[in-house]
Write an enzyme that holds these catalytic residues in place. Structure first.
Site, mmCIF file in Angstrom:
data_model
loop_
_atom_site.group_PDB
_atom_site.id
_atom_site.type_symbol
_atom_site.label_atom_id
_atom_site.label_comp_id
_atom_site.label_asym_id
_atom_site.label_seq_id
_atom_site.Cartn_x
_atom_site.Cartn_y
_atom_site.Cartn_z
ATOM 1 N N LEU A 1 6.067 6.484 -11.407
ATOM 2 C CA LEU A 1 5.475 6.759 -10.099
ATOM 3 C C LEU A 1 4.157 6.006 -10.056
ATOM 4 O O LEU A 1 3.333 6.157 -10.972
ATOM 5 C CB LEU A 1 5.218 8.258 -9.907
ATOM 6 C CG LEU A 1 6.425 9.167 -9.638
ATOM 7 C CD1 LEU A 1 5.976 10.627 -9.612
ATOM 8 C CD2 LEU A 1 7.089 8.803 -8.315
ATOM 9 N N ASP A 2 3.956 5.196 -9.033
ATOM 10 C CA ASP A 2 2.699 4.442 -8.989
ATOM 11 C C ASP A 2 1.542 5.383 -8.647
ATOM 12 O O ASP A 2 1.754 6.550 -8.294
ATOM 13 C CB ASP A 2 2.797 3.272 -8.011
ATOM 14 C CG ASP A 2 3.046 3.704 -6.585
ATOM 15 O OD1 ASP A 2 2.497 4.736 -6.170
ATOM 16 O OD2 ASP A 2 3.779 3.010 -5.864
ATOM 17 N N PRO A 3 0.301 4.916 -8.751
ATOM 18 C CA PRO A 3 -0.856 5.808 -8.549
ATOM 19 C C PRO A 3 -0.860 6.549 -7.226
ATOM 20 O O PRO A 3 -1.313 7.693 -7.152
ATOM 21 C CB PRO A 3 -2.043 4.843 -8.662
ATOM 22 C CG PRO A 3 -1.568 3.785 -9.593
ATOM 23 C CD PRO A 3 -0.121 3.581 -9.246
ATOM 24 N N ALA B 1 1.691 7.668 -5.514
ATOM 25 C CA ALA B 1 2.753 8.671 -5.432
ATOM 26 C C ALA B 1 2.441 9.882 -6.306
ATOM 27 O O ALA B 1 1.708 9.803 -7.283
ATOM 28 C CB ALA B 1 4.081 8.051 -5.849
ATOM 29 N N ARG C 1 9.229 2.465 -0.162
ATOM 30 C CA ARG C 1 8.366 1.534 0.565
ATOM 31 C C ARG C 1 9.180 0.549 1.396
ATOM 32 O O ARG C 1 8.804 0.201 2.515
ATOM 33 C CB ARG C 1 7.467 0.771 -0.416
ATOM 34 C CG ARG C 1 6.257 1.551 -0.872
ATOM 35 C CD ARG C 1 5.494 0.792 -1.951
ATOM 36 N NE ARG C 1 4.216 1.439 -2.226
ATOM 37 C CZ ARG C 1 4.066 2.540 -2.911
ATOM 38 N NH1 ARG C 1 5.148 3.149 -3.393
ATOM 39 N NH2 ARG C 1 2.875 3.075 -3.128
#
Length: 410
Positions: free
Chosen positions: A77-79, A81, A333
């Site tokens: 999970l990117d920052p 999320a 996205r």
């Protein structure tokens, strides 16, 4: 305090990742708590004993000489999320592949009116677009295109590799990818609107920072924004009598467009200025509000008709919150970006929450990240309990642990 009495604890559990930190940072933070803990002391001791009998060659090959609890995650999970982040401990790291391939559920909020280089509101603006015509009904109508088995193009800011290099590395370096990013098959099992947010009813705003000219030119080629822009700039709406008219491009963050019309001989020039987002030409006379008001009054008197109804004041872009269940390889996205184009506008993601992955679900069997700050007396019991539950769910009749054969089905 943990009831562990020398047992080696390992397996799989899930934690609710907070915003603003990466998945890799979550691992480092967990290790800072787990390495000195009593719960994982038996695991550390066993690992040290194993290394003591390693061959010299194996020792030289080992990059990390220090002994730390082995932790991995089952799907980054990117920052930006938040939500379910599955963690494998010790031998549990070997079972993470199954979670990469299982279905996941998300809740995402999407804002209309602009496309960014990262497909979210933290990125830089590549293009802006009209959004006043975007309605809940219009979004609902196009959602059917995104359900079931569909083809999806991953975003350029993704971890996919092309010629040995991740796509986001090309993007950050401002380099064009060696070949076109290909669409690939994904499946959307569920997709629904759970909240519609009209402009002015939420606090989210489109990004103000524009991408560099080179980045925009790159986006035109890689992301094919020209086609989307042409659709957006030709967007039309029906007024109360069903008459259609071309809508003006409205950048709510940078431009303030009066609903009073200028004189006929100035209208075309002003329209071109607004469409390009440029400043007023220096050889034009400053706009006189009184003159504009007189002109608008005369125009209204001579052309008064229901079909000339003015557009309502701009309250800002609308947003929509979606809930979805998707298969492996799906990019939320990309859905945000593609949804904007589908409704004749552009869009970017505001936030993203992974609510479920496999059989781990928020509010049911996922540990809250804040528990780590309460000390091992608190988090130790929870982690041990979650790992024991995992072991029980996946134990074979002979007492060994399964390899998560059914994860793909969940």
């Amino acid at each position: 305090m943990s009831k562990n009495t020398g047992k080696i604890v390992e397996g799989v559990f899930a934690i609710n990742k907070p915003p603003s930190i990466s998945s890799a940072q979550v691992i480092r933070n967990l290790q800072s708590h787990f390495n000195p803990s009593k719960l994982f002391a038996p695991w550390i001791a066993a690992e040290r004993a194993h290394r003591d009998i390693e061959s010299p060659r194996e020792r030289r090959r080992r990059k990390d000489k220090s002994v730390q609890v082995k932790i991995g995650h089952g799907g980054t999970l990117d920052p930006m999320a938040t939500g379910v982040l599955i963690m494998g401990i010790g031998k549990g790291t070997k079972q993470l592949q199954g979670f990469l391939e299982c279905t996941k559920s998300y809740e995402a909020t999407i804002l209309f009116g602009a496309a960014t280089d990262t497909y979210d509101v933290l990125g830089k603006v590549l293009r802006r677009a009209e959004y006043k015509h975007v309605t809940k009904e219009g979004v609902e109508d196009v959602l059917a295109r995104f359900r079931g088995n569909i083809m999806q193009r991953p975003p350029i800011y993704s971890a996919l590799r092309m010629q040995g290099k991740r796509l986001y590395e090309y993007a950050r370096e401002g380099k064009e990818v060696p070949r076109e990013i290909q669409e690939r098959p994904v499946k959307v099992e569920e997709l629904e609107i759970i909240e519609w947010l009209d402009g002015g009813t939420h606090d989210s705003r489109l990004p103000k920072e524009e991408a560099e000219v080179e980045a925009k030119e790159l986006a035109e080629r890689v992301l094919k924004l020209d086609a989307a822009a042409n659709i957006s700039e030709k967007a039309v709406e029906k007024d109360v009598n069903g008459a259609k008219r071309k809508r003006e491009l409205d950048d709510v963050d940078d431009l303030s467009i009066s609903h009073k019309r200028r004189a006929r001989d100035d209208e075309e020039a002003d329209s071109q200025t607004l469409m390009s987002g440029a400043l007023q030409s220096p050889d034009r006379k400053p706009h006189d509000p009184a003159e504009s008001a007189n002109s608008a009054t005369a125009d209204a008197d001579s052309h008064e008709s229901p079909q000339q109804t003015s557009l309502p004041p701009d309250k800002g872009p609308p947003a929509v919150k979606l809930r979805m269940t998707v298969t492996s390889g799906f990019y939320v996205r990309s859905l945000s970006h593609d949804l904007g184009e589908a409704v004749g506008s552009l869009a970017c993601m505001i936030d993203l929450v992974r609510t479920r992955q496999g059989d781990f679900e928020l509010g049911r069997n996922v540990m809250e990240y804040e528990e780590l700050d309460k000390g091992e007396d608190v988090w130790g019991q929870q982690v041990e309990k979650l790992l024991e539950e995992w072991e029980e769910r996946n134990a074979k009749p002979d007492g060994s642990t399964s390899r998560l054969e059914d994860a793909r089905e969940k």
